[in-house]
Design a protein around this motif. Structure first.
Motif, mmCIF file in Angstrom:
data_model
loop_
_atom_site.group_PDB
_atom_site.id
_atom_site.type_symbol
_atom_site.label_atom_id
_atom_site.label_comp_id
_atom_site.label_asym_id
_atom_site.label_seq_id
_atom_site.Cartn_x
_atom_site.Cartn_y
_atom_site.Cartn_z
ATOM 1 N N UNK A 106 0.948 -1.129 -0.151
ATOM 2 C CA UNK A 106 0.327 -0.154 -0.124
ATOM 3 C C UNK A 106 0.988 1.371 -0.245
ATOM 4 N N UNK A 107 2.011 0.995 0.575
ATOM 5 C CA UNK A 107 2.827 2.406 0.690
ATOM 6 C C UNK A 107 3.361 2.391 -0.635
ATOM 7 N N UNK A 108 4.002 1.703 -0.630
ATOM 8 C CA UNK A 108 4.739 1.580 -1.943
ATOM 9 C C UNK A 108 3.399 1.962 -3.587
ATOM 10 N N UNK A 109 2.824 1.552 -3.166
ATOM 11 C CA UNK A 109 2.003 1.877 -4.502
ATOM 12 C C UNK A 109 1.215 3.464 -4.509
ATOM 13 N N UNK A 110 1.235 3.957 -3.729
ATOM 14 C CA UNK A 110 1.203 5.143 -2.657
ATOM 15 C C UNK A 110 1.446 6.455 -3.184
ATOM 16 N N UNK A 111 3.709 5.606 -2.804
ATOM 17 C CA UNK A 111 4.388 6.464 -3.568
ATOM 18 C C UNK A 111 4.526 6.644 -5.515
ATOM 19 N N UNK A 112 4.134 6.089 -5.693
ATOM 20 C CA UNK A 112 4.167 5.717 -7.065
ATOM 21 C C UNK A 112 3.266 6.476 -7.749
ATOM 22 N N UNK A 113 1.999 6.559 -7.545
ATOM 23 C CA UNK A 113 1.584 7.377 -7.354
ATOM 24 C C UNK A 113 1.473 8.458 -7.150
ATOM 25 N N UNK A 114 2.654 9.359 -6.319
ATOM 26 C CA UNK A 114 2.903 10.003 -6.146
ATOM 27 C C UNK A 114 3.141 11.050 -7.024
ATOM 28 N N UNK A 115 4.799 9.831 -7.905
ATOM 29 C CA UNK A 115 5.545 10.231 -8.874
ATOM 30 C C UNK A 115 5.513 10.951 -9.923
ATOM 31 N N UNK A 116 3.363 9.584 -10.061
ATOM 32 C CA UNK A 116 3.259 9.461 -11.488
ATOM 33 C C UNK A 116 2.715 10.392 -11.337
ATOM 34 N N UNK A 117 2.448 11.596 -10.390
ATOM 35 C CA UNK A 117 1.070 12.380 -10.764
ATOM 36 C C UNK A 117 1.910 13.759 -10.699
ATOM 37 N N UNK A 118 3.183 13.447 -10.395
ATOM 38 C CA UNK A 118 4.186 14.814 -9.554
ATOM 39 C C UNK A 118 4.271 15.384 -8.511
ATOM 40 N N UNK A 119 3.363 15.651 -7.845
ATOM 41 C CA UNK A 119 2.871 16.147 -6.683
ATOM 42 C C UNK A 119 3.005 15.518 -4.920
ATOM 43 N N UNK A 120 3.215 16.295 -4.070
ATOM 44 C CA UNK A 120 3.725 15.374 -2.978
ATOM 45 C C UNK A 120 2.426 14.627 -2.285
ATOM 46 N N UNK A 121 0.980 14.835 -2.343
ATOM 47 C CA UNK A 121 0.116 14.570 -1.354
ATOM 48 C C UNK A 121 -1.034 13.716 -2.444
ATOM 49 N N UNK A 122 -1.574 12.945 -2.091
ATOM 50 C CA UNK A 122 -2.845 12.796 -2.069
ATOM 51 C C UNK A 122 -4.026 13.290 -2.009
ATOM 52 N N UNK A 123 -5.028 13.361 -2.712
ATOM 53 C CA UNK A 123 -6.357 13.357 -1.541
ATOM 54 C C UNK A 123 -7.076 12.217 -1.023
ATOM 55 N N UNK A 124 -7.132 11.531 -1.676
ATOM 56 C CA UNK A 124 -8.054 10.405 -1.172
ATOM 57 C C UNK A 124 -7.226 8.869 -1.954
ATOM 58 N N UNK A 125 -7.201 7.838 -1.116
ATOM 59 C CA UNK A 125 -6.333 6.960 -1.395
ATOM 60 C C UNK A 125 -7.303 5.700 -0.932
#
Length: 298
Positions: A106-125
């Motif tokens: 879960x943590x690695x997937x969220x961090x991959x999403x952050x890189x993909x989106x070029x952002x430092x936070x997700x609003x909702x996971x």
């Protein structure tokens, strides 16, 4: 312009309609065209974008991120939602499709999403699907870690039963924000099995996926009676098309679902806003229900 809603007592605040990017790779947009599309639905007040790590064979997030790199100012105008927990065979490492809800994943997937989106936070996971091997303590460990680091603001689930939702909630110090569910005239089990009742009880608003049945509503012969009834209600309400009637039908539910629009055509996205002006009577709502199911209420 669409209104905005707090989808749970502790937030976040989302647009009344959500833009879904499940089929982004099928739309054939260049990054610059995608920038234009995002800007157009933002101007309509649709600020919430729904993704998942597996969409488009694991390619949609990164494709969306190309647009955000071209126009970084878009990020502050969007609420980014994504999901994890499904492992598909689109990844060569997965010999069979399965679920994976271990903390590290879960943590690695969220961090991959952050890189993909070029952002430092997700609003909702969200956890994408219930996992038979789900350990609620492991998911909670990942959620708490991501929350404390500021990488994810809010958390939720998708396609969970009330019992699965309650189990995970029991392990968390903050409230789950939503349960993303399939809600449609052609898929009605959740209306009476307690899932939407739980949302209402907890005052959380579900996100509704596949409101139009992935297009089956328009094409399958078995739904011809439903199309006829939707057409009649469309004429009665002054709606522009039957899609608007379907979205209004979903939003008429007391749990106040947020429909996810899956079209890459801005005309259809714009037309969906018309559903916000349609107020179905109780009889109109039940006529649509009956036409879809083929039988009256008991």
């Amino acid at each position: 312009m669409t209104e905005r809603l707090h989808i749970a007592p502790q937030g976040p605040e989302f647009s009344r309609l959500v833009m879904g990017y499940w089929r982004l790779m099928e739309w054939g947009m260049t990054p610059q065209q995608l920038v234009g599309f995002i800007e157009q639905h933002l101007e309509l007040g649709i600020t919430t974008a729904d993704h998942a790590d597996i969409y488009g064979g694991y390619l949609c997030e990164a494709e969306f991120g190309k647009a955000l790199r071209l126009e970084p100012s878009l990020r502050q105008r969007l609420e980014l939602v994504t999901k994890c927990g499904i492992a598909t065979t689109a990844n060569p490492q997965n010999k069979i499709g399965h679920y994976i809800t271990e903390s590290g994943h879960i943590i690695s997937s969220a961090e991959t999403s952050l890189r993909h989106f070029n952002t430092d936070y997700l609003d909702l996971l969200l956890i994408h699907r219930p996992d038979p091997l789900m350990d609620a303590d492991e998911i909670a460990e990942a959620f708490i870690s991501l929350h404390q680091s500021g990488k994810v603001k809010h958390f939720g689930v998708s396609n969970f039963t009330p019992a699965q939702f309650s189990l995970l909630q029991s392990r968390l110090p903050f409230t789950l924000a939503t349960n993303q569910l399939e809600i449609s005239p052609i898929h009605q089990p959740l209306l009476l099995d307690g899932t939407l009742d739980q949302c209402q009880q907890l005052r959380i608003r579900p996100m509704a996926w596949s409101c139009l049945g992935g297009g089956r509503l328009f094409n399958d012969a078995e739904f011809a009676p439903l199309r006829d009834e939707l057409q009649t209600v469309m004429q009665e309400t002054g709606a522009e098309n039957i899609e608007q009637v379907v979205y209004a039908w979903v939003m008429r539910l007391p749990s106040q679902p947020l429909p996810i629009i899956g079209s890459g055509k801005i005309e259809r996205v714009r037309a969906a806003l018309g559903s916000l002006k349609i107020n179905l009577t109780r009889q109109q709502w039940f006529r649509i229900r009956k036409a879809a199911l083929g039988y009256d209420v008991p």
